[in-house]
Design a protein around this motif. Structure first.
Motif, mmCIF file in Angstrom:
data_model
loop_
_atom_site.group_PDB
_atom_site.id
_atom_site.type_symbol
_atom_site.label_atom_id
_atom_site.label_comp_id
_atom_site.label_asym_id
_atom_site.label_seq_id
_atom_site.Cartn_x
_atom_site.Cartn_y
_atom_site.Cartn_z
ATOM 1 N N ILE A 1 73.075 -23.796 90.436
ATOM 2 C CA ILE A 1 72.468 -24.548 89.972
ATOM 3 C C ILE A 1 71.834 -26.304 90.565
ATOM 4 N N PRO A 2 70.600 -26.529 90.540
ATOM 5 C CA PRO A 2 71.017 -28.129 91.602
ATOM 6 C C PRO A 2 70.708 -28.976 90.487
ATOM 7 N N ASP A 3 72.222 -29.931 91.047
ATOM 8 C CA ASP A 3 72.572 -30.403 90.315
ATOM 9 C C ASP A 3 71.943 -32.052 90.746
ATOM 10 N N ALA A 4 72.316 -33.134 89.711
ATOM 11 C CA ALA A 4 71.422 -34.453 89.693
ATOM 12 C C ALA A 4 72.367 -35.262 89.254
ATOM 13 N N ILE B 1 81.470 -31.532 89.800
ATOM 14 C CA ILE B 1 80.632 -30.544 90.087
ATOM 15 C C ILE B 1 80.623 -29.798 88.428
ATOM 16 N N ILE B 2 79.386 -28.677 87.905
ATOM 17 C CA ILE B 2 78.984 -28.372 87.003
ATOM 18 C C ILE B 2 80.144 -26.985 86.863
ATOM 19 N N ASN B 3 80.146 -27.037 85.105
ATOM 20 C CA ASN B 3 81.232 -25.937 84.875
ATOM 21 C C ASN B 3 80.355 -24.852 84.566
ATOM 22 N N HIS B 4 79.751 -24.246 85.817
ATOM 23 C CA HIS B 4 79.008 -22.849 85.579
ATOM 24 C C HIS B 4 79.529 -21.830 83.767
ATOM 25 N N PRO B 5 78.221 -21.657 82.961
ATOM 26 C CA PRO B 5 77.263 -21.876 83.401
ATOM 27 C C PRO B 5 76.175 -22.770 82.296
ATOM 28 N N ASP C 1 72.013 -30.265 84.797
ATOM 29 C CA ASP C 1 71.242 -29.330 85.941
ATOM 30 C C ASP C 1 70.290 -29.956 85.657
ATOM 31 N N HIS C 2 69.584 -30.307 87.225
ATOM 32 C CA HIS C 2 68.235 -30.693 86.747
ATOM 33 C C HIS C 2 66.734 -29.147 86.205
ATOM 34 N N ARG C 3 67.000 -28.229 86.020
ATOM 35 C CA ARG C 3 66.447 -27.606 85.422
ATOM 36 C C ARG C 3 66.458 -27.435 83.730
ATOM 37 N N VAL C 4 67.037 -27.996 83.908
ATOM 38 C CA VAL C 4 67.557 -28.332 81.751
ATOM 39 C C VAL C 4 66.801 -29.851 81.647
ATOM 40 N N CYS C 5 66.026 -30.317 82.013
ATOM 41 C CA CYS C 5 65.789 -31.952 81.783
ATOM 42 C C CYS C 5 65.691 -32.535 82.888
ATOM 43 N N THR D 1 65.452 -37.475 80.292
ATOM 44 C CA THR D 1 66.793 -37.239 79.067
ATOM 45 C C THR D 1 68.151 -37.538 80.085
ATOM 46 N N ALA D 2 68.366 -37.571 80.531
ATOM 47 C CA ALA D 2 69.433 -37.268 81.636
ATOM 48 C C ALA D 2 70.042 -39.194 81.172
ATOM 49 N N GLY D 3 69.048 -39.877 81.668
ATOM 50 C CA GLY D 3 69.247 -41.198 80.952
ATOM 51 C C GLY D 3 69.672 -41.782 79.999
ATOM 52 N N GLY D 4 68.873 -40.855 79.395
ATOM 53 C CA GLY D 4 68.402 -41.728 77.270
ATOM 54 C C GLY D 4 70.456 -41.036 77.008
#
Length: 486
Positions: A279-282, A418-422, A456-460, A464-467
């Motif tokens: 996951i390419p997280d931010a 850390i994001i709880n995959h998936p 996950d930067h792939r989904v948005c 969107t995350a800031g909103g």
């Protein structure tokens, strides 16, 4: 191993570790609930095991006398490996309220229905009338009440079993596998400790005290059944010359201690490592004035009365999360890289991080987006209690679509979890503390909280995350914002 009845009337049935569901392939023995020589009935729990998902009690589908156990407490067994053997005969069965074949009278469930308990040799000599239970709470509904009766066993023990003379009667009053592991590593016999917890529960502090006590350092090595081999003696040269460094000491200093990554701890390690790899997280974060939210909570609890469970801050934040996910559904999704698609999920299964003696677990509130604040609060209370007692089922620990992580309970302000995959995102909440804040143009002391969103930067994208995060912060600062969508 033999018992009194003629060999033609006796069956020795082998019970194997059953399939515990959820794709689990192995389990660690936490606590044996029966000893060799005990008479068990159908569906009686015989061992407590820890999987990568939860602690579960495994019931035996046979009735008779336990003649062998395979695996010490702390050992890890694969699904399908032998767990114990039960000898079924006319004398054994008669004492437990069962017929000559060791089958519960009146039982209508098929032995072949007990997953993982197959025994080709025993099945041919007994009627197909046994429990369909695999785990407590699953399968047949009318489990026979468990009752133990001691029967003397003649002869030796089978390889892999624990001799009855080496164990004291009754289960060891320990809940936490961490306490058991600590005792094993330091050679402490748990059966010889008096627990300081409720109802004699052995706590970590009890084991640490035993480790510090000289009497626990080898005065009775024979009593240390669970500890494994005793530590090697110190070389005479090391005693004569304290300043000298022996080869053994050097090796120990370099190697250090090793803690196996297995069970739930191993599953957590695998999942977090996979999340970091895939996951390419931010992360983005914002400080929010939670004074109005805390005031609203106090008003809700005051109006409900003293007999109603108090609404928690977690329940309020969960209600805010579900409202925010309705506006920003991109964050309630997962990524299918094989199909190269973002899969939007139809409902919110809200996970929340809970720290227990067994480590970090994430229970899941199903269809949280359809629940009221009171309903969310009730489910949080139920799942938290189950987590503390180690009673969460695998189903209650899987299927989450979004996670709420309240790390403020640890006294910290911020984190980049850390994001709880998936899953695609996690909202982190820091502690709520009084801080200087500009309120209505003037400096004031307000209740401030830091909110962080890892996504996950792939989904948005960041907009969107800031909103999403800004909407959550607005609801925290002005709870009436939630009424706009009602």
């Amino acid at each position: 191993m033999s018992i009194a009845p003629d060999a033609s009337d006796v069956n020795c049935l082998e019970f194997k570790l059953p399939d515990l569901g959820e794709g689990l392939t192995e389990a660690e023995i936490v606590r044996w609930l029966v000893e060799i020589g005990d008479v068990v009935v159908v569906d009686q729990p015989v061992v407590e095991v820890e999987t990568a998902k939860a602690l579960v009690e495994v019931p035996c589908p046979y009735a008779g006398m336990v003649t062998a156990r395979f695996g010490e407490e702390g050992a890890e067994l694969p699904v399908g490996s032998p767990l114990l053997t039960v000898t079924v005969g006319p004398e054994v069965g008669a004492g437990a309220g069962h017929d000559a074949r060791g089958v519960s009278r009146g039982s209508g469930a098929s032995r072949t229905g007990a997953a993982g308990a197959g025994d080709s040799a025993g099945a041919s000599g007994a009627d197909d009338d046994s429990s369909g239970n695999v785990l407590v709470g699953y399968g047949t509904g009318g489990a026979v009440a468990a009752r133990r009766r001691r029967v003397r066993v003649t002869g030796g023990t089978r390889p892999g079993s624990v001799p009855p003379s080496a164990l004291r009667a009754g289960p060891v009053p320990v809940i936490s596998p961490l306490v058991r592991r600590l005792a094993r590593e330091h050679g402490v016999d748990l059966r010889g400790l008096a627990g300081s917890g409720p109802d004699g529960l052995i706590l970590r502090s009890d084991v640490e005290q035993a480790i510090r006590t000289p009497a626990a350092e080898g005065t009775d090595q024979a009593a240390r059944v669970d500890a494994g081999p005793a530590p090697e003696p110190v070389a005479a040269a090391a005693v004569a010359a304290p300043g000298a460094t022996t080869a053994t000491e050097t090796s120990t200093a370099v190697a250090g201690s090793r803690v196996p990554l297995r069970g739930m701890r191993g599953a957590v390690a695998d999942k977090l490592a996979r999340s970091r790899r895939e996951i390419p997280d931010a992360t983005c974060w914002v400080d929010a004035d939670a004074t109005e939210l805390m005031a609203a909570r106090a008003a809700m609890n005051a109006a409900a009365g003293p007999t109603v469970p108090k609404i928690s801050v977690l329940a309020l934040l969960a209600r805010v999360c579900t409202a925010a996910l309705a506006r920003f559904p991109e964050l309630n999704s997962t990524v299918d890289m094989e199909a190269r698609e973002v899969v939007r999920l139809p409902s919110v299964n809200l996970g929340f991080a809970a720290q227990t003696d067994r480590g970090l677990v994430v229970p899941v509130v199903r269809e949280a987006d359809g629940r009221t604040t009171e309903s969310l609060n009730e489910e949080f209370i139920r799942l938290t209690e189950a987590a503390r007692n180690g009673a969460l089922t695998p189903a209650e620990l899987t299927g989450g679509t979004f996670t709420l992580n309240n790390y403020g309970v640890f006294g910290v302000d911020g984190s980049t979890p850390i994001i709880n995959h998936p899953e695609a995102a996690m909202l982190g909440v820091g502690r709520i503390v009084p801080k200087p804040w500009v309120h209505e143009g003037e400096l004031a002391v307000r209740q401030v909280v830091q909110l962080s969103l890892t996504f996950d930067h792939r989904v948005c994208d960041g907009g969107t995350a800031g909103g999403f995060l800004r909407y959550v912060a607005d609801c925290v600062e002005q709870p009436a914002v939630l009424l706009r969508g009602v």
